[in-house]
Design a protein around this motif. Sequence first.
Motif, PDB file in Angstrom:
ATOM      1  N   LEU A 105       0.839  -1.217   0.000  1.00  0.00           N
ATOM      2  CA  LEU A 105       0.000   0.000   0.000  1.00  0.00           C
ATOM      3  C   LEU A 105       0.868   1.259   0.000  1.00  0.00           C
ATOM      4  O   LEU A 105       0.607   2.207  -0.755  1.00  0.00           O
ATOM      5  CB  LEU A 105      -0.922   0.019   1.229  1.00  0.00           C
ATOM      6  CG  LEU A 105      -2.105  -0.948   1.188  1.00  0.00           C
ATOM      7  CD1 LEU A 105      -2.779  -1.024   2.561  1.00  0.00           C
ATOM      8  CD2 LEU A 105      -3.128  -0.503   0.131  1.00  0.00           C
ATOM      9  N   VAL A 106       1.910   1.262   0.849  1.00  0.00           N
ATOM     10  CA  VAL A 106       2.731   2.487   0.893  1.00  0.00           C
ATOM     11  C   VAL A 106       3.607   2.595  -0.355  1.00  0.00           C
ATOM     12  O   VAL A 106       3.946   3.704  -0.790  1.00  0.00           O
ATOM     13  CB  VAL A 106       3.575   2.602   2.191  1.00  0.00           C
ATOM     14  CG1 VAL A 106       2.672   2.740   3.411  1.00  0.00           C
ATOM     15  CG2 VAL A 106       4.554   1.448   2.362  1.00  0.00           C
ATOM     16  N   ALA A 107       3.962   1.449  -0.948  1.00  0.00           N
ATOM     17  CA  ALA A 107       4.714   1.508  -2.208  1.00  0.00           C
ATOM     18  C   ALA A 107       3.851   2.164  -3.286  1.00  0.00           C
ATOM     19  O   ALA A 107       4.312   3.052  -4.024  1.00  0.00           O
ATOM     20  CB  ALA A 107       5.142   0.102  -2.636  1.00  0.00           C
ATOM     21  N   ALA A 108       2.581   1.765  -3.343  1.00  0.00           N
ATOM     22  CA  ALA A 108       1.676   2.367  -4.338  1.00  0.00           C
ATOM     23  C   ALA A 108       1.502   3.862  -4.059  1.00  0.00           C
ATOM     24  O   ALA A 108       1.545   4.688  -4.975  1.00  0.00           O
ATOM     25  CB  ALA A 108       0.331   1.646  -4.306  1.00  0.00           C
ATOM     26  N   ALA A 109       1.335   4.204  -2.784  1.00  0.00           N
ATOM     27  CA  ALA A 109       1.060   5.604  -2.424  1.00  0.00           C
ATOM     28  C   ALA A 109       2.229   6.525  -2.732  1.00  0.00           C
ATOM     29  O   ALA A 109       2.035   7.717  -2.991  1.00  0.00           O
ATOM     30  CB  ALA A 109       0.719   5.691  -0.934  1.00  0.00           C
ATOM     31  N   THR A 110       3.459   5.995  -2.690  1.00  0.00           N
ATOM     32  CA  THR A 110       4.627   6.842  -2.933  1.00  0.00           C
ATOM     33  C   THR A 110       5.203   6.631  -4.340  1.00  0.00           C
ATOM     34  O   THR A 110       6.206   7.252  -4.690  1.00  0.00           O
ATOM     35  CB  THR A 110       5.746   6.524  -1.902  1.00  0.00           C
ATOM     36  OG1 THR A 110       6.024   5.117  -1.953  1.00  0.00           O
ATOM     37  CG2 THR A 110       5.342   6.907  -0.493  1.00  0.00           C
ATOM     38  N   GLY A 111       4.598   5.735  -5.098  1.00  0.00           N
ATOM     39  CA  GLY A 111       5.109   5.437  -6.444  1.00  0.00           C
ATOM     40  C   GLY A 111       6.436   4.693  -6.411  1.00  0.00           C
ATOM     41  O   GLY A 111       7.232   4.757  -7.352  1.00  0.00           O
ATOM     42  N   ALA A 112       6.687   3.961  -5.320  1.00  0.00           N
ATOM     43  CA  ALA A 112       7.976   3.266  -5.167  1.00  0.00           C
ATOM     44  C   ALA A 112       8.051   2.052  -6.095  1.00  0.00           C
ATOM     45  O   ALA A 112       7.039   1.396  -6.355  1.00  0.00           O
ATOM     46  CB  ALA A 112       8.150   2.817  -3.720  1.00  0.00           C
ATOM     47  N   ASP A 113       9.269   1.769  -6.566  1.00  0.00           N
ATOM     48  CA  ASP A 113       9.469   0.542  -7.345  1.00  0.00           C
ATOM     49  C   ASP A 113      10.400  -0.421  -6.605  1.00  0.00           C
ATOM     50  O   ASP A 113      10.835  -1.421  -7.157  1.00  0.00           O
ATOM     51  CB  ASP A 113      10.011   0.848  -8.740  1.00  0.00           C
ATOM     52  CG  ASP A 113      11.390   1.515  -8.689  1.00  0.00           C
ATOM     53  OD1 ASP A 113      11.848   1.862  -7.579  1.00  0.00           O
ATOM     54  OD2 ASP A 113      12.006   1.687  -9.760  1.00  0.00           O
ATOM     55  N   ASP A 114      10.729  -0.091  -5.357  1.00  0.00           N
ATOM     56  CA  ASP A 114      11.600  -0.948  -4.545  1.00  0.00           C
ATOM     57  C   ASP A 114      11.013  -0.989  -3.136  1.00  0.00           C
ATOM     58  O   ASP A 114      10.775   0.068  -2.535  1.00  0.00           O
ATOM     59  CB  ASP A 114      13.018  -0.346  -4.529  1.00  0.00           C
ATOM     60  CG  ASP A 114      14.028  -1.235  -3.818  1.00  0.00           C
ATOM     61  OD1 ASP A 114      13.727  -2.424  -3.579  1.00  0.00           O
ATOM     62  OD2 ASP A 114      15.144  -0.744  -3.520  1.00  0.00           O
ATOM     63  N   ALA A 115      10.757  -2.186  -2.645  1.00  0.00           N
ATOM     64  CA  ALA A 115      10.223  -2.328  -1.279  1.00  0.00           C
ATOM     65  C   ALA A 115      11.146  -3.237  -0.497  1.00  0.00           C
ATOM     66  O   ALA A 115      11.572  -4.289  -0.986  1.00  0.00           O
ATOM     67  CB  ALA A 115       8.813  -2.920  -1.321  1.00  0.00           C
TER      68      ALA A 115
END
Length: 399
Positions: A105-115
């Motif tokens: 969820l936070v990856a989607a919210a920040t546009g992250a491509d690395d978790a």
Amino acid sequence: MTAVLSPGLLAAGDPTLATHLAVHGPLRPPAPDAVADLAAAHGLTGRGGAGFPVAVKLRAVAGAAHAGRRRAVVVGNGAEGEPAAHKDAVLLARAPHLVLDGLQLVAAATGADDAVLAVPGPVVAVLERHLAERADPVPVRLVAVPDRFLAGEESALVSVVDGGPPLPRSKRPPVRERGVAGRPSLVQNVETLARLALLARGDRRAAAGVLVTRHAAGLPVDVADVPLTARLDAVLPLATGVQAVLVGGYHGSWLTVGTAAGVTLEPAELAGVGAALGAGVLAALPEDRCGLVETARVVGHLAEQSAGRCGPCLNGLPRIAAALQALARPGPPHPGLLADLGRWCGLVVGRGACSHPDGSVRLVASALRVFEPELAVHASGCCRARPGTAPFLPLGSGA
Ligand SMILES: Cc1cc2nc3c(=O)[nH]c(=O)nc-3n(C[C@H](O)[C@H](O)[C@H](O)COP(=O)(O)O)c2cc1C
Ligand code: SF4
């Protein structure tokens, strides 16, 4: 222990994906822009210690990534360097998929491509198996964190993720702008992520609960999911045989039993008595232990664990720890030692690159307040601790 408990985060009986889905149902992620709104609407705050609003951090990292035209990195913080806390370990063991859902969820919210999920080394292999059951849109890397008090501080964690030592660095530039691999990074405690995953499923109570690790004499140390509205004396048995209560952990505060029994776990109420939930530790110190001795031992550990990079940790904490150890020994202390201790505490506050000195001094100041009568007892050559009793507060592996 008797307490006002709700199963909440720990509801699933086993950590498999099948049980997770059966208990919580599938995650239907909100639109990326709506995740921060969801956190804001429910007032979700971080559960790693500082209680910072999640929505503010999500928007700041997304904004930094957008402004710098760099993809963000998200990091789930499961380091749990606090020796008296076990809530993140229990959460990762019982509900790993809630944490992993929250990370997505936070990856989607920040546009992250690395978790990244950063956890103690022994947990990595177990989590690898849970990860293999999932098909996550953003791939998750597992990183082993050394067992050190400071390793979970966000800039220290970023250093570990980048292959460096578990040591904090200066606050500028902030991790949200330059974190993992120099990219805008969001570091969020694993409990915070799990609570977000429940909120996204429509569980409105998720933001209003907290995982606490409870320590009380004669009872096994345990972890419970309790509402913030619960009274402290309903969560921890305080009626008999308890001398004082440690709230928050080793960067937390001692309270008298009378004060502790009069408050709930609501952050504003705890702040009113000089305490905070911190790492979620609640410890009821039994009558037959000495609060000065326990605190001196913990502060010695905190001084040892510091990176010793900044003045307050290099010069301040070792002196403060030594002074407290001297006050904790039966016998008259060196004249002026108490005044020196107060002065040294004042000198370190706000001067470190991270808040380790401030947190350590908070514990010392609260101990001097709550255990003030013990100072005179010690000066007269006595100590209330029953001879031969093992220390009450744990210092972690090997200490
Ligand atoms: C000395 C020190 C140790 C910390 N250790 C941890 C830790 O073990 N786990 C954690 O989640 N946060 C820890 N924190 C807080 C992190 O720096 C950071 O604020 C937190 O991971 C952010 O997540 P949250 O907003 O979800 O709470 C520590 C902070 C300090 C100053
Ligand atoms: S304040 Fe202490 S623990 Fe924090 S960075 Fe400086 S030396 Fe390290």
